[in-house]
Design a protein around this motif. Sequence first.
Motif, mmCIF file in Angstrom:
data_model
loop_
_atom_site.group_PDB
_atom_site.id
_atom_site.type_symbol
_atom_site.label_atom_id
_atom_site.label_comp_id
_atom_site.label_asym_id
_atom_site.label_seq_id
_atom_site.Cartn_x
_atom_site.Cartn_y
_atom_site.Cartn_z
ATOM 1 N N UNK A 63 17.413 7.137 3.602
ATOM 2 C CA UNK A 63 16.146 6.971 4.305
ATOM 3 C C UNK A 63 16.192 7.849 5.553
ATOM 4 N N UNK A 64 15.335 8.865 5.621
ATOM 5 C CA UNK A 64 15.311 9.709 6.818
ATOM 6 C C UNK A 64 14.977 8.897 8.067
ATOM 7 N N UNK A 65 15.560 9.263 9.182
ATOM 8 C CA UNK A 65 15.366 8.533 10.441
ATOM 9 C C UNK A 65 13.901 8.426 10.825
ATOM 10 N N UNK A 66 13.111 9.491 10.589
ATOM 11 C CA UNK A 66 11.702 9.439 10.980
ATOM 12 C C UNK A 66 10.913 8.445 10.126
ATOM 13 N N UNK A 67 11.361 8.187 8.892
ATOM 14 C CA UNK A 67 10.699 7.194 8.043
ATOM 15 C C UNK A 67 11.089 5.791 8.493
ATOM 16 N N UNK A 68 12.378 5.579 8.751
ATOM 17 C CA UNK A 68 12.860 4.262 9.180
ATOM 18 C C UNK A 68 12.263 3.847 10.519
ATOM 19 N N UNK A 69 11.847 4.804 11.317
ATOM 20 C CA UNK A 69 11.317 4.503 12.653
ATOM 21 C C UNK A 69 9.826 4.206 12.648
ATOM 22 N N UNK A 70 9.185 4.242 11.484
ATOM 23 C CA UNK A 70 7.743 3.987 11.412
ATOM 24 C C UNK A 70 7.464 2.708 10.631
ATOM 25 N N UNK A 71 6.230 2.199 10.751
ATOM 26 C CA UNK A 71 5.798 1.111 9.883
ATOM 27 C C UNK A 71 5.653 1.651 8.482
ATOM 28 N N UNK A 72 6.102 0.880 7.512
ATOM 29 C CA UNK A 72 5.817 1.216 6.125
ATOM 30 C C UNK A 72 5.606 -0.063 5.363
ATOM 31 N N UNK A 73 5.198 0.062 4.115
ATOM 32 C CA UNK A 73 4.887 -1.096 3.282
ATOM 33 C C UNK A 73 5.865 -1.131 2.117
ATOM 34 N N UNK A 74 6.442 -2.296 1.870
ATOM 35 C CA UNK A 74 7.302 -2.519 0.716
ATOM 36 C C UNK A 74 6.436 -3.149 -0.366
ATOM 37 N N UNK A 75 6.260 -2.455 -1.490
ATOM 38 C CA UNK A 75 5.406 -2.934 -2.584
ATOM 39 C C UNK A 75 6.272 -3.589 -3.655
ATOM 40 N N UNK A 76 5.993 -4.867 -3.921
ATOM 41 C CA UNK A 76 6.728 -5.633 -4.927
ATOM 42 C C UNK A 76 5.937 -5.737 -6.229
ATOM 43 N N UNK A 77 4.617 -5.710 -6.163
ATOM 44 C CA UNK A 77 3.796 -5.889 -7.356
ATOM 45 C C UNK A 77 3.479 -7.350 -7.569
ATOM 46 N N UNK A 78 3.114 -7.716 -8.783
ATOM 47 C CA UNK A 78 2.754 -9.105 -9.047
ATOM 48 C C UNK A 78 4.004 -9.943 -9.292
ATOM 49 N N UNK A 79 3.900 -11.214 -8.900
ATOM 50 C CA UNK A 79 5.003 -12.162 -9.012
ATOM 51 C C UNK A 79 4.424 -13.460 -9.560
ATOM 52 N N UNK A 80 5.117 -14.075 -10.494
ATOM 53 C CA UNK A 80 4.639 -15.338 -11.063
ATOM 54 C C UNK A 80 5.467 -16.480 -10.476
ATOM 55 N N UNK A 81 4.996 -17.252 -9.537
ATOM 56 C CA UNK A 81 3.720 -17.442 -8.902
ATOM 57 C C UNK A 81 3.871 -17.409 -7.382
ATOM 58 N N UNK A 82 5.036 -17.757 -6.824
ATOM 59 C CA UNK A 82 5.236 -17.776 -5.380
ATOM 60 C C UNK A 82 6.476 -16.949 -5.057
ATOM 61 N N UNK A 83 6.387 -16.143 -4.005
ATOM 62 C CA UNK A 83 7.553 -15.346 -3.610
ATOM 63 C C UNK A 83 7.814 -15.447 -2.121
ATOM 64 N N UNK A 84 9.070 -15.206 -1.763
ATOM 65 C CA UNK A 84 9.519 -14.952 -0.397
ATOM 66 C C UNK A 84 10.322 -13.670 -0.505
ATOM 67 N N UNK A 85 9.900 -12.635 0.186
ATOM 68 C CA UNK A 85 10.508 -11.315 0.036
ATOM 69 C C UNK A 85 11.246 -10.920 1.309
ATOM 70 N N UNK A 86 12.486 -10.473 1.127
ATOM 71 C CA UNK A 86 13.382 -10.132 2.226
ATOM 72 C C UNK A 86 13.828 -8.681 2.104
ATOM 73 N N UNK A 87 14.062 -8.060 3.235
ATOM 74 C CA UNK A 87 14.687 -6.743 3.285
ATOM 75 C C UNK A 87 15.836 -6.839 4.279
ATOM 76 N N UNK A 88 17.036 -6.523 3.801
ATOM 77 C CA UNK A 88 18.241 -6.586 4.636
ATOM 78 C C UNK A 88 18.386 -7.941 5.330
ATOM 79 N N UNK A 89 18.044 -9.011 4.587
ATOM 80 C CA UNK A 89 18.204 -10.363 5.100
ATOM 81 C C UNK A 89 17.082 -10.873 5.981
ATOM 82 N N UNK A 90 16.060 -10.049 6.220
ATOM 83 C CA UNK A 90 14.933 -10.418 7.085
ATOM 84 C C UNK A 90 13.710 -10.721 6.217
ATOM 85 N N UNK A 91 13.104 -11.890 6.419
ATOM 86 C CA UNK A 91 11.904 -12.261 5.674
ATOM 87 C C UNK A 91 10.757 -11.342 6.072
#
Length: 168
Positions: A66-94
């Motif tokens: 991940x280039x530093x300039x990308x990591x330093x900006x807001x971005x969106x993590x796309x998971x798609x559809x989930x059946x039916x409830x999700x809690x999504x984490x990145x590097x241990x952070x909800x």
Amino acid sequence: AHTPVLTVRNGTWLFAQGDRPDWSASSVDESAFTQVEVPSDWRDAPMNYKAKNAVGWYRRRLDNVVPAHVAATNLVLAIGSVAAEDHTYLNGVLLGHSGSRNPTCDDYIRFRAYTVPPGLLKPRGNVVAVRVWSQGGADYPGGLFDHPTLQNGDRTRNGPFDVAVSPG
């Protein structure tokens, strides 16, 4: 300006039945996990998960740099559809959660995407973890699931304007 989107849905994930909150962490013992291809219904092989009120965890390591300039900006993590409830984490952070324990059809087809705050992405070795709850049993799909044709009232969703393919 457009917000960059990190799409992680399709491909190889690790899956485990059950619910252990520590499975959200970046570094955990993954020996209880099975390798699966997503999208897939956890009722099918190799998961064969048919419990009612079921909880399962998906984990995926992102080994791309991940280039530093990308990591330093807001971005969106796309998971798609989930059946039916999700809690999504990145590097241990909800990052967020969607759906409910009293699901509607929308909870099974809603496109899930969450904002990643600047600085949360590491240069390498990021881990996405998704906790999924489903009504389960033989009647309800579960997991990071999608099907080309799902009924939503009298509308069939299918094709390029399908919410499972694109949020827009």
